[in-house]
Design a protein around this motif. Structure first.
Motif, short mmCIF file in Angstrom:
data_model
loop_
_atom_site.label_atom_id
_atom_site.label_comp_id
_atom_site.label_asym_id
_atom_site.label_seq_id
_atom_site.Cartn_x
_atom_site.Cartn_y
_atom_site.Cartn_z
N PHE A 1 -28.68 13.20 12.95
CA PHE A 1 -27.93 14.43 13.23
C PHE A 1 -28.83 15.36 14.03
O PHE A 1 -29.89 15.80 13.57
CB PHE A 1 -27.50 15.09 11.92
CG PHE A 1 -26.41 14.35 11.20
CD1 PHE A 1 -25.08 14.66 11.44
CD2 PHE A 1 -26.70 13.35 10.29
CE1 PHE A 1 -24.06 13.98 10.79
CE2 PHE A 1 -25.70 12.66 9.64
CZ PHE A 1 -24.37 12.98 9.89
N SER B 1 -30.40 18.52 16.20
CA SER B 1 -30.58 19.96 16.02
C SER B 1 -31.77 20.40 16.86
O SER B 1 -32.49 19.57 17.43
CB SER B 1 -30.81 20.28 14.54
OG SER B 1 -31.10 21.65 14.37
N ASN C 1 -36.37 20.59 12.95
CA ASN C 1 -36.74 19.40 12.20
C ASN C 1 -36.89 19.75 10.73
O ASN C 1 -37.86 20.40 10.32
CB ASN C 1 -38.07 18.82 12.73
CG ASN C 1 -37.90 18.12 14.06
OD1 ASN C 1 -37.06 17.25 14.21
ND2 ASN C 1 -38.70 18.50 15.05
N ILE D 1 -27.66 25.57 11.18
CA ILE D 1 -28.17 24.30 10.66
C ILE D 1 -27.42 23.85 9.41
O ILE D 1 -27.34 22.65 9.13
CB ILE D 1 -29.68 24.43 10.35
CG1 ILE D 1 -30.45 24.75 11.63
CG2 ILE D 1 -30.23 23.16 9.70
CD1 ILE D 1 -31.91 25.02 11.41
N ILE E 1 -24.94 20.98 9.37
CA ILE E 1 -25.56 19.67 9.59
C ILE E 1 -26.10 19.13 8.27
O ILE E 1 -25.90 17.96 7.93
CB ILE E 1 -26.68 19.77 10.64
CG1 ILE E 1 -26.15 20.36 11.95
CG2 ILE E 1 -27.31 18.40 10.88
CD1 ILE E 1 -27.22 20.62 12.99
N ARG E 2 -26.77 19.98 7.51
CA ARG E 2 -27.29 19.56 6.21
C ARG E 2 -26.15 19.15 5.27
O ARG E 2 -26.26 18.19 4.53
CB ARG E 2 -28.09 20.70 5.58
CG ARG E 2 -29.38 21.01 6.33
CD ARG E 2 -30.15 22.11 5.64
NE ARG E 2 -31.44 22.30 6.27
CZ ARG E 2 -32.33 23.21 5.88
NH1 ARG E 2 -32.05 23.99 4.86
NH2 ARG E 2 -33.49 23.32 6.50
N GLY F 1 -31.27 13.75 9.04
CA GLY F 1 -31.11 14.99 9.81
C GLY F 1 -31.44 16.18 8.94
O GLY F 1 -31.63 16.03 7.74
N GLU F 2 -31.55 17.36 9.53
CA GLU F 2 -31.42 17.65 10.94
C GLU F 2 -32.75 17.37 11.66
O GLU F 2 -33.82 17.53 11.08
CB GLU F 2 -31.01 19.11 11.13
CG GLU F 2 -32.09 20.15 10.80
CD GLU F 2 -32.33 20.39 9.30
OE1 GLU F 2 -33.20 21.21 8.98
OE2 GLU F 2 -31.69 19.78 8.44
N THR G 1 -34.79 16.95 15.85
CA THR G 1 -34.74 17.10 17.30
C THR G 1 -34.70 15.72 17.96
O THR G 1 -35.06 14.72 17.35
CB THR G 1 -35.99 17.85 17.80
OG1 THR G 1 -37.16 17.08 17.47
CG2 THR G 1 -36.09 19.24 17.16
N PRO H 1 -24.45 18.57 17.18
CA PRO H 1 -23.93 19.62 16.32
C PRO H 1 -22.69 20.32 16.85
O PRO H 1 -21.95 20.96 16.10
CB PRO H 1 -25.10 20.60 16.22
CG PRO H 1 -25.86 20.38 17.50
CD PRO H 1 -25.73 18.92 17.80
#
Length: 363
Positions: A240, A242, A245, A254, A257-258, A275-276, A278, A306
């Motif tokens: 995923f 972002s 990191n 963020i 995504i989590r 994830g998340e 880079t 994202p």
């Protein structure tokens, strides 16, 4: 060389009687050699064979465009199926100018005098009458909009699938098509771009449809893209994407995504994901070692973005800057097969979309 030299040596050995184990299917042997470099190439070759084995009727909805006609001609001459053209009467003359000896051998639909129009209007009006459309609005759509007309050919069973996208931005084509063909029940439509290198393939999603996907939608996109990766011969490792990191730096965009990662935890999916993170950490094995707790066993090959801005910009930058072969966008999770190409697609790319859809690669 790996596809050419070993088969030639093997064939010479068989011809001379030296070979103790003759190869009965040389084409399958070539495909297995190709797969050693990148499984995607072998799957693509297999998709073309599948399309030939079970030819489909494919609507080319913009048959007044030279690029579209070239793709339709190649699709027919390759034996992949029957191109169903949506265009004007002059389309046959355009085919002749492109070197087609018998333009009448191509099936052409023109809404001005199609006997299917009344049935199309009835079908579409039943879908749209409670969405603010009068019957005369529907009649206008069927008679004047090539994407509406083409999608209705698929919806009514006159064709198996449809390819469009050259004359309108993706979003507008998607809006038109969705009036006729909706998403699979319980599924999120989305788009995938494939970056195909010599030894690797990376799947990038969602590059076309969902502007700000929710955590649940991100989890769906990850799961469905992983399935496509498997159909293309790859064991999926999902990252995923972002700018952060694992919480460094922190930010307000963020959390969803989590939550998507947590949702995959609950679903207990059968593929690797993390994830998340880079792109550097997701794709660079050396950078990934700085995070020994990562659940990925190697560099990611499925990148879930994202949001649509970052995804679409990334895909188009990669396409324009070059360096790798780009396939897509592939439209996933529609109720009936529809592919919407980019406006800059060439004839080869259009035909590839049609073949992949015909072979069932896109689901």
């Amino acid at each position: 060389m790996i596809e050419t030299l070993p088969p030639a040596v093997a064939q010479a050995a068989m011809d001379s009687g030296v070979a103790r184990k003759p190869i009965t299917d040389m084409q399958a042997y070539r495909e297995s050699l190709r797969a050693r470099l990148n499984p995607t190439d072998a799957v693509l070759a297999s998709a073309y064979e599948k399309a030939r084995a079970k030819p489909k009727r494919v609507v080319f909805a913009e048959a007044e465009e030279d690029v579209v006609l070239r793709a339709a001609i190649a699709f027919k001459e390759g034996g992949y199926g029957t191109p169903v053209l949506v265009g004007v009467d002059e389309t046959r003359e355009m085919l002749r100018q492109l070197g087609v000896a018998d333009p009448n051998g191509f099936e052409l639909h023109n809404s001005r005098h199609s006997k299917l129009v009344p049935q199309m209007v009835d079908h579409l009006y039943a879908k749209l009458q409670r969405k603010g459309f009068l019957r005369r609005d529907v009649e206008r759509l069927v008679n004047r909009d090539r994407n509406i007309f083409g999608a209705l050919l698929v919806a009514l069973g006159e064709a198996d699938m449809m390819v469009t996208g050259l004359t309108r931005p993706f979003r507008q084509s998607m809006i038109d098509v969705m009036k006729v063909i909706g998403p699979k029940p319980g599924h999120t439509p989305f788009g995938i771009h494939l970056m195909v290198g010599r030894n690797h393939t990376v799947f990038l999603a969602d590059t076309t449809v969902n502007e700000r996907p929710t955590a649940s939608q991100l989890a769906d996109i990850a799961t469905q893209t992983a399935e496509v990766a498997r159909r293309m011969g790859h064991e999926p490792r999902v990252a995923f994407m972002s700018y952060s990191n694992f919480g460094n730096p922190q930010g307000k965009w963020i959390e969803h995504i989590r939550e998507a990662v947590l949702e995959l935890d609950q679903r207990q999916v059968a593929f690797e994901y993390e994830g998340e993170m880079t792109p550097e950490v997701a794709l660079n094995a050396a950078a990934m070692k700085k995070y020994p707790f990562s659940r990925l066993s190697g560099p990611a090959n499925v990148l879930v973005m994202p949001g649509l801005q970052s995804a679409n910009i990334s895909a188009k930058l990669l396409r324009e800057l070059g360096g790798e072969r780009i396939i897509g966008p592939l439209l996933i999770n529609m109720e009936q097969p529809v592919q919407i190409a980019s406006m800059s697609a060439n004839a080869s790319e259009l035909m590839t979309l049609a073949v992949l859809a015909a072979a069932g690669i896109t689901g």
